[in-house]
Design a protein around this motif. Sequence first.
Motif, PDB file in Angstrom:
ATOM      1  N   ILE A   1       0.992  -1.138   0.131  1.00 38.57           N
ATOM      2  CA  ILE A   1       0.010   0.077  -0.076  1.00 38.57           C
ATOM      3  C   ILE A   1       0.966   1.183  -0.099  1.00 38.57           C
ATOM      4  N   GLU A   2       1.962   1.225   0.880  1.00 41.40           N
ATOM      5  CA  GLU A   2       2.918   2.225   0.963  1.00 41.40           C
ATOM      6  C   GLU A   2       3.573   2.810  -0.243  1.00 41.40           C
ATOM      7  N   GLN A   3       3.897   1.649  -1.187  1.00 41.09           N
ATOM      8  CA  GLN A   3       4.687   1.771  -2.281  1.00 41.09           C
ATOM      9  C   GLN A   3       4.091   2.116  -3.406  1.00 41.09           C
TER      10      GLN A   3
ATOM     11  N   PHE B   1      -2.749   3.638  -3.813  1.00 43.64           N
ATOM     12  CA  PHE B   1      -3.308   2.703  -2.550  1.00 43.64           C
ATOM     13  C   PHE B   1      -2.947   3.726  -1.211  1.00 43.64           C
ATOM     14  N   ALA B   2      -1.882   4.460  -1.193  1.00 39.66           N
ATOM     15  CA  ALA B   2      -1.521   5.139  -0.119  1.00 39.66           C
ATOM     16  C   ALA B   2      -2.473   6.356   0.196  1.00 39.66           C
ATOM     17  N   GLU B   3      -3.028   6.923  -1.065  1.00 35.92           N
ATOM     18  CA  GLU B   3      -3.906   8.044  -0.965  1.00 35.92           C
ATOM     19  C   GLU B   3      -5.032   7.450  -0.393  1.00 35.92           C
ATOM     20  N   ARG B   4      -5.698   6.396  -0.750  1.00 36.06           N
ATOM     21  CA  ARG B   4      -6.891   5.826  -0.286  1.00 36.06           C
ATOM     22  C   ARG B   4      -7.028   5.520   0.999  1.00 36.06           C
ATOM     23  N   ALA B   5      -5.622   4.699   1.424  1.00 36.18           N
ATOM     24  CA  ALA B   5      -5.603   4.235   2.779  1.00 36.18           C
ATOM     25  C   ALA B   5      -5.406   5.744   3.509  1.00 36.18           C
ATOM     26  N   ALA B   6      -5.093   6.481   3.411  1.00 38.67           N
ATOM     27  CA  ALA B   6      -4.963   7.680   4.292  1.00 38.67           C
ATOM     28  C   ALA B   6      -6.534   8.440   4.503  1.00 38.67           C
TER      29      ALA B   6
ATOM     30  N   PRO C   1     -12.899   7.188  12.027  1.00 38.58           N
ATOM     31  CA  PRO C   1     -12.734   6.735  13.594  1.00 38.58           C
ATOM     32  C   PRO C   1     -13.320   5.273  13.282  1.00 38.58           C
ATOM     33  N   GLY C   2     -12.658   4.305  13.750  1.00 35.54           N
ATOM     34  CA  GLY C   2     -12.972   2.918  13.862  1.00 35.54           C
ATOM     35  C   GLY C   2     -12.541   2.095  12.583  1.00 35.54           C
ATOM     36  N   LEU C   3     -11.601   2.566  11.756  1.00 34.17           N
ATOM     37  CA  LEU C   3     -11.266   2.080  10.531  1.00 34.17           C
ATOM     38  C   LEU C   3      -9.922   1.986  10.712  1.00 34.17           C
ATOM     39  N   GLY C   4      -9.201   0.884  10.512  1.00 32.05           N
ATOM     40  CA  GLY C   4      -7.687   0.955  10.738  1.00 32.05           C
ATOM     41  C   GLY C   4      -7.114   0.118   9.615  1.00 32.05           C
ATOM     42  N   HIS C   5      -5.728  -0.339   9.790  1.00 31.31           N
ATOM     43  CA  HIS C   5      -5.034  -0.621   8.427  1.00 31.31           C
ATOM     44  C   HIS C   5      -5.659  -1.925   7.785  1.00 31.31           C
ATOM     45  N   ALA C   6      -5.983  -2.840   8.580  1.00 32.61           N
ATOM     46  CA  ALA C   6      -6.975  -4.055   8.138  1.00 32.61           C
ATOM     47  C   ALA C   6      -8.009  -3.692   7.057  1.00 32.61           C
ATOM     48  N   SER C   7      -8.827  -2.879   7.761  1.00 33.78           N
ATOM     49  CA  SER C   7     -10.215  -2.210   6.823  1.00 33.78           C
ATOM     50  C   SER C   7      -9.750  -1.478   5.609  1.00 33.78           C
ATOM     51  N   ALA C   8      -8.625  -0.586   5.871  1.00 36.93           N
ATOM     52  CA  ALA C   8      -8.173   0.129   4.748  1.00 36.93           C
ATOM     53  C   ALA C   8      -7.855  -0.874   3.618  1.00 36.93           C
ATOM     54  N   ALA C   9      -7.067  -1.972   3.896  1.00 31.25           N
ATOM     55  CA  ALA C   9      -6.391  -2.812   2.867  1.00 31.25           C
ATOM     56  C   ALA C   9      -7.640  -3.587   2.470  1.00 31.25           C
ATOM     57  N   GLY C  10      -8.590  -3.899   3.070  1.00 32.49           N
ATOM     58  CA  GLY C  10      -9.686  -4.734   2.407  1.00 32.49           C
ATOM     59  C   GLY C  10     -10.607  -3.913   1.342  1.00 32.49           C
ATOM     60  N   LEU C  11     -10.733  -2.822   1.904  1.00 32.12           N
ATOM     61  CA  LEU C  11     -11.503  -1.742   1.024  1.00 32.12           C
ATOM     62  C   LEU C  11     -10.769  -1.495  -0.283  1.00 32.12           C
TER      63      LEU C  11
END
Length: 199
Positions: free
Chosen positions: A62-64, A68-73, A79-89
């Motif tokens: 995601i970072e590279q 993906f990085a923009e969406r993850a940020a 509130p309530g969504l972390g790395h795993a939720s972001a990666a899944g979405l």
Amino acid sequence: DAQGEELDRLVSGRMALKALEARLGNYAEHDQPAELRKAHQAIGKTLANQLARLEAAIAAKIEQTARFAERAAIIESVPGLGHASAAGLIAFLPELGLVTDKAATALVGVAPYDDDSGKHRGRRFIKGGRRKLRNLLFLPIVGAATRCNPVLKHYYKRLIAKGKPAKVALIACMRKLIVILNVMIARGQKWDPLRHAQA
């Protein structure tokens, strides 16, 4: 595309390992002979190490990848969504921000469908969609709607006060969250509780 497919496989693999970890944990709850308990502990330790490696690989992917990085940020600002939720979405719903709100909720499988015919008015229900994304988001939604997300918490309480069953209210919260995220990503905006309370 190739990057999206690779991320999908990584996130799907993590979900499979998490399911295996949960099954192993269920075995550990029962009284077991010492030899079997040691075997479970050894497998659990190996599984935890492999999960950590896989999660690091997902984070690096995601970072590279700039998009993906923009969406993850944006996603992780909710509130309530972390790395795993972001990666899944990112992996399971690449259409987010590119389609209508109705299409986004239908893709996840949280859009309500009616069961009406003539004068008959049946119950609304959900169907289809991407089950593994719904499964991945369910626990984060429970936490967001009952504890840490003021917008979803208010919405959840309002639905419960109207007599909606808890699971129905949680699915409605997931639908509301998908709509909010669809708008956020389309506009490139991070979480703003004042703006998204009206979504």
